[in-house]
Design an enzyme around this catalytic site. Structure first.
Site, PDB file in Angstrom:
ATOM      1  N   GLU A 216      -4.884   8.436   3.989  1.00 47.40           N
ATOM      2  CA  GLU A 216      -4.812  10.580   3.932  1.00 47.40           C
ATOM      3  C   GLU A 216      -4.896  10.794   3.088  1.00 47.40           C
ATOM      4  OE1 GLU A 216      -3.234   6.719   4.840  1.00 47.40           O
ATOM      5  OE2 GLU A 216      -1.902   7.985   6.445  1.00 47.40           O
ATOM      6  N   GLY A 272       5.288   1.697  -5.125  1.00 48.32           N
ATOM      7  CA  GLY A 272       5.140   3.272  -4.364  1.00 48.32           C
ATOM      8  C   GLY A 272       6.273   3.820  -4.978  1.00 48.32           C
TER       9      GLY A 272
END
Ligand code: G6Q
Length: 547
Positions: A216, A272
């Site tokens: 993405e 993350g």
């Protein structure tokens, strides 16, 4: 590293809790408050500017004692120390878990494989501060000499949700001359809508990706580069002034065409979803300035120190984590609702969904055994008072038990007539109503006809926590996020799962990579999926006019 640990359900405290649950099953919170005038004082704790009132939970002092014993028997203390000392507790990825190092003071020493990582953390923070100051002061100019007015963060998951939430949460402290947008979805509309009214000459893109390989993000970054070059007449040297990167992968950043001098690094020991206080937060720093960012880090650190050192019975993250374990197992609660009464925290529940569900949505223990109990609940929520006019009905009168975390602030950031007292009154009232309910006798006394009484009865006895702070400052935001990070950690320790990997997102990603060429190819592909997936691919191809 492989360890074999005692199964959670074999802990003596677990067995005692199972028995104890039957004892308090029928006890109502109304009774507990009536019996003990000091209940509210007994079940409160305070740290890093956050006041936690957990007295409206279905617990007694016995419950608390047993939950604390469960924490001891699960070796929570040793596991906290292992995390803070840089041990490789993320066993499936063989990594240390050191987001706490991201907010350690400059003179702290935290070692990974014998190397103190704190100086590197501060070197990156200094570089971010220098960059942010230059952009904010108009010294960093676009390719044509225009001031940067728009900042677009391109990232997804942990490289999007944290900075997006923080920029929104700290909007009050932000430079209103700058516009911030976040592009994450591979759905092209996300980019189209973010860029439609932006002037490329005044736009800076931050490509945020730990790996710099995420489909993405790389697709959106490519589209952004094309958009910029088209807007600025195709001169490739413009990229250097309009793109910076946040990544651990210098080689790929450079291959994309971003000068590594314009890259902000971080490390494989930052997961993350634990990275909003690393360089991934550079958009946040651009918005609020280095001083406010530092204040946020101080709030994180204060909560870290509290978690590391406070006795468990006064330890906010430990208490919050244990209460989630209590309801998940002993009351079959499937979800936790997080309900901030603060508009600036409107993205906080979405942020927490990743933090909590990616961390503890696990079905095997650290040593690979299938768990025999539920693990991470579903976290969800919306800011108050909006939720009161929709899903609160189910929380009050539905058949499920939904523990709620209310988050409230005694003062408004922007006082506006009667608004804030109304907001506060609502959050206090909701917690009170959930706990006390309304009996049939009370409903009848109000004159309701008999047939209507059952519809107007509120059982009550529905648990909630109240997290109260003075007002939403950068410090408080840091403390709040760290509170949930460590509560999550506590739950993961009790459930004996690895809260730091996320293998569950891999399978779908791999299958998507296989399906992309099947959708794109000009010739009809030979499909080898299940018949449903095959049919759906054929139908999509047909609709777009392919063979
Ligand atoms: C978070 C996960 C995941 C990750 C995204 C983006 O803990 O690891 O949400 O943040 O998949 O990854 P990149 O930063 O590598 O693009």
């Amino acid at each position: 590293m492989r360890t074999t640990t005692r199964l959670l359900t074999a802990h003596p405290a677990w067995k005692s809790l199972s028995k104890h649950r039957r004892e308090i099953e029928r006890v109502h919170l109304r009774e507990l408050f009536a019996k003990d005038p000091k209940r509210a004082e007994r079940f409160t704790a305070e740290a890093a500017g956050l006041f936690l009132d957990y007295s409206k939970n279905r617990i007694t002092q016995v419950t608390l004692k047993l939950l604390l014993e469960l924490a001891e028997q699960s070796e929570l203390r040793a596991k906290i120390d292992a995390m803070f000392s840089g041990q490789r507790i993320n066993v499936t990825e063989d990594r240390a878990v050191l987001h706490v190092a991201l907010r350690a003071p400059r003179d702290a020493v935290i070692e990974v494989d014998g190397r103190n990582v704190v100086p590197e953390v501060h070197a990156v923070l200094d570089k971010m501060a220098d960059f942010s100051n230059r952009v904010r002061a108009g010294q960093w100019k676009g390719h044509t000499g225009k001031h940067i007015r728009n900042v677009v963060n391109i990232g997804i998951g942990g490289s999007d949700l944290g900075p997006l939430m923080a920029c929104e949460a700290l909007k009050h402290y932000s430079d209103r001359n700058l516009t911030f947008r976040f592009v994450s979805n591979v759905d092209g509309i996300d980019f189209v809508e973010a860029a439609r009214d932006l002037d490329p000459a005044g736009t800076l893109f931050i490509v945020s990706s730990k790996t710099f390989t995420t489909l993405e993000t790389m697709t959106n970054a490519q589209t952004a580069r094309d958009w910029l070059l088209k807007g600025l007449g195709g001169d490739h040297s413009a990229v250097a002034k309009h793109f910076v990167a946040v990544s651990t992968n210098a080689a790929r950043v450079s291959a994309f065409g971003i000068d590594p001098a314009n890259m902000f690094g971080f490390w494989d020991w930052v997961g993350g979803r634990y990275s909003m206080d690393s360089a991934i937060g550079v958009s946040t720093m651009l918005a609020v300035g280095p001083e406010n960012f530092k204040a946020m880090l101080n709030g994180f650190h204060e909560m870290d120190e509290h978690f590391r050192t406070a006795p468990f019975e006064q330890n906010l993250p430990v208490l919050l984590g244990l209460l989630t374990v209590w309801y998940t197992h002993f009351f079959d609660a499937q979800t936790v609702a997080v309900l901030p009464y603060e508009q600036y925290l409107k993205r906080f529940p979405a942020y927490l969904q990743q933090l909590t569900m990616e961390s503890n949505g696990k079905h095997v223990t650290l040593d690979g055994q299938q768990v025999t109990y539920d693990t991470g609940p579903v976290f969800w929520g919306e800011p108050g008072t909006n939720g009161q006019h929709s899903f609160y009905q189910l929380i009050h009168q539905g058949t499920r038990l939904i523990p709620c975390d209310f988050i409230a602030f005694a003062q408004a950031l922007v006082p506006l007539g009667p608004h804030h007292d109304m907001l506060l009154a609502n959050v206090l009232a909701q917690a009170e109503a959930l706990a006390s309910g309304k009996t049939a006798k009370e409903v009848k006394a109000e004159g309701a006809p008999d047939w209507l009484v059952p519809h107007r009865v509120f059982e009550g006895n529905r648990p909630s926590n109240m997290i109260l702070a003075e007002c939403l400052t950068p410090e408080i935001l840091g403390a709040l996020v760290a509170l949930y990070e460590h509560s999550d950690f506590t739950q993961g320790v009790i459930w004996n799962v690895n809260s730091f990997d996320q293998r569950g997102v891999e399978l779908g990603k791999a299958l998507a990579r296989r399906i992309i060429p099947e959708l794109e190819s000009e010739r009809a592909p030979r499909l080898k999926h299940d018949s449903s997936t095959n049919n759906l691919i054929r139908r999509c191809r047909q609709i777009k006019g392919a063979q």
